[in-house]
Design a protein around this motif. Structure first.
Motif, short mmCIF file in Angstrom:
data_model
loop_
_atom_site.label_atom_id
_atom_site.label_comp_id
_atom_site.label_asym_id
_atom_site.label_seq_id
_atom_site.Cartn_x
_atom_site.Cartn_y
_atom_site.Cartn_z
N TRP A 1 0.81 -1.21 0.00
CA TRP A 1 0.00 0.00 0.00
C TRP A 1 0.85 1.26 0.00
N GLY A 2 2.07 1.14 0.48
CA GLY A 2 2.93 2.31 0.59
C GLY A 2 2.41 3.27 1.64
N PHE A 3 2.60 4.54 1.40
CA PHE A 3 2.05 5.59 2.26
C PHE A 3 0.79 6.13 1.59
N PHE A 4 -0.35 5.64 2.03
CA PHE A 4 -1.64 6.12 1.53
C PHE A 4 -1.76 5.98 0.01
N GLY A 5 -1.26 4.84 -0.47
CA GLY A 5 -1.33 4.55 -1.90
C GLY A 5 -0.17 5.10 -2.71
N MET A 6 0.78 5.74 -2.05
CA MET A 6 1.93 6.32 -2.75
C MET A 6 3.22 5.60 -2.34
N LYS A 7 4.12 5.42 -3.30
CA LYS A 7 5.44 4.91 -2.98
C LYS A 7 6.17 5.94 -2.11
N PRO A 8 7.13 5.49 -1.31
CA PRO A 8 7.81 6.42 -0.41
C PRO A 8 8.34 7.68 -1.08
N LYS A 9 9.00 7.54 -2.22
CA LYS A 9 9.56 8.73 -2.89
C LYS A 9 8.46 9.66 -3.37
N GLU A 10 7.35 9.10 -3.85
CA GLU A 10 6.23 9.93 -4.28
C GLU A 10 5.64 10.68 -3.11
N PHE A 11 5.49 9.99 -1.98
CA PHE A 11 4.96 10.63 -0.79
C PHE A 11 5.90 11.72 -0.30
N ALA A 12 7.19 11.45 -0.33
CA ALA A 12 8.18 12.45 0.09
C ALA A 12 8.10 13.69 -0.78
N GLU A 13 7.91 13.52 -2.06
CA GLU A 13 7.81 14.66 -2.97
C GLU A 13 6.54 15.46 -2.69
N LEU A 14 5.43 14.77 -2.38
CA LEU A 14 4.19 15.46 -2.04
C LEU A 14 4.38 16.32 -0.79
N LEU A 15 5.03 15.77 0.21
CA LEU A 15 5.29 16.54 1.42
C LEU A 15 6.13 17.78 1.11
N LYS A 16 7.14 17.59 0.29
CA LYS A 16 8.02 18.70 -0.06
C LYS A 16 7.25 19.81 -0.77
N GLN A 17 6.31 19.44 -1.63
CA GLN A 17 5.51 20.43 -2.34
C GLN A 17 4.72 21.32 -1.39
N HIS A 18 4.37 20.77 -0.24
CA HIS A 18 3.55 21.51 0.73
C HIS A 18 4.36 22.00 1.93
N ASN A 19 5.69 21.96 1.79
CA ASN A 19 6.56 22.43 2.87
C ASN A 19 6.32 21.67 4.17
N LEU A 20 6.10 20.37 4.02
CA LEU A 20 5.88 19.48 5.16
C LEU A 20 7.03 18.48 5.27
N THR A 21 7.23 17.98 6.48
CA THR A 21 8.14 16.86 6.71
C THR A 21 7.41 15.80 7.51
N ALA A 22 7.96 14.59 7.51
CA ALA A 22 7.39 13.48 8.29
C ALA A 22 8.49 12.90 9.16
N PRO A 23 8.74 13.49 10.32
CA PRO A 23 9.83 13.00 11.17
C PRO A 23 9.55 11.64 11.80
N SER A 24 8.28 11.23 11.84
CA SER A 24 7.95 9.97 12.53
C SER A 24 6.81 9.25 11.82
N GLY A 25 6.77 7.94 12.03
CA GLY A 25 5.70 7.14 11.47
C GLY A 25 5.35 5.99 12.40
N HIS A 26 4.06 5.61 12.42
CA HIS A 26 3.59 4.43 13.13
C HIS A 26 3.63 3.24 12.18
N PHE A 27 4.35 2.21 12.57
CA PHE A 27 4.51 1.03 11.74
C PHE A 27 4.07 -0.21 12.53
N GLY A 28 3.18 -0.99 11.96
CA GLY A 28 2.70 -2.19 12.66
C GLY A 28 3.80 -3.21 12.84
N LEU A 29 4.21 -3.47 14.06
CA LEU A 29 5.37 -4.31 14.34
C LEU A 29 5.04 -5.58 15.10
#
Length: 290
Positions: A73-101
């Protein structure tokens, strides 16, 4: 409505509070680090994930915390690099994530953590956070000791990759067992450098505890907070930060002792439009708590 537990089950992850703490050099914390746990908008994300990210930025947030990542599924249907680029477009960062462990903690899937590390690094995260423990993993004090052992091992792998392992609580960790609690075991049997804690302040208060007392007992362990308020009429419900019964001013006054670096707003139910709600919480944190 989707619950955190149900979402993780659906994603195959169970079975297979944001600001730098004020320093003595500045009078006010830097609001660029106020973040939101995207689980808050779990109903909206499947409809228009990219639009949701844009609205999060419009509300004032500069950080997001992810949830539910999987290789498929990636991040909400996006591959990591695609999601990272989306965040960058909106001047956002993602310092943390919840991962099912849960599978990793149970010793059933050693490769799972590596896939999470790869995804986290692709988005330039710092923290990989264990968000929940299935009941089968927490039936006894010895179970929690096993969890602590596995979190420590994960912490070593994260450190080697330039990341930080952390654990997010609910209220079940504070239940008494063998003259201790699961949470005390996790704190005492993990290396403070390898395993940090994301303190969900709502769940601490709901468990009948005082967050400030936890800060005093474990200074510097709580680098992330989940900031969500408790409905005054029904403690099982959340409400916008500043509108509920939790004394957030007292908690934030002790932020430096906790060692907090990121305040992550989260809300699991709404009595108003979700985007209006998250904007209201952001404004309260920015204007009244920092």
């Amino acid at each position: 409505m989707t619950t955190r537990r149900n979402f993780l089950q659906q994603a195959g992850l169970l079975t297979a509070g944001i600001l730098i703490a004020p320093s003595c050099m500045v009078a006010k914390a830097d609001t660029k680090n106020i973040g939101i746990q995207l689980y808050t908008l779990r109903e909206e994300l499947p409809k228009d994930a990219k639009g949701v990210i844009g609205k999060v930025a419009q509300a004032g947030y500069r950080e997001v915390e992810t949830f539910g990542y999987s290789d498929e599924w990636g991040f909400f249907g996006m591959k990591p690099k695609e999601f990272a680029e989306l965040l960058k477009q909106h001047n956002l960062t993602a310092p943390s994530g919840h991962f099912g462990l849960d599978p990793y903690i149970a010793g059933e899937n050693e490769d799972m953590l590596k896939s999470y590390i790869d995804a986290a690094k692709a988005v330039d995260m710092k923290y990989i956070i264990a968000p929940y423990l299935g009941q089968q993993l927490r039936q006894s004090a010895s179970d929690y000791q096993r969890v602590a052992e596995r979190l420590s091992k994960a912490g070593e792998a994260c450190k080697a990759a330039g990341l930080q392992m952390a654990y997010h609580n609910h209220d079940f960790e504070f239940q008494q067992m063998d003259n201790t609690t699961g949470y005390d075991i996790l704190l005492s049997e993990t290396d403070p450098e390898l395993v940090k804690f994301e303190l969900d302040l709502y769940w601490v208060v709901r468990a009948g505890l005082d967050p400030v007392e936890l800060f005093k007992k474990n200074p510097g362990r709580y680098e992330l907070w989940h900031v969500k308020d408790m409905d005054k009429a029904n403690q099982k419900l959340n409400t916008e930060v500043g509108s509920g019964s939790i004394n957030y001013k007292q908690i934030f006054d002790n932020a430096k002792m906790a060692g907090v670096k990121h305040y992550v707003v989260e809300q699991e139910n709404f009595a108003m439009d979700p985007f209006q709600s998250i904007a209201q919480s952001y404004t309260y944190v920015k204007d009244n708590l920092l």
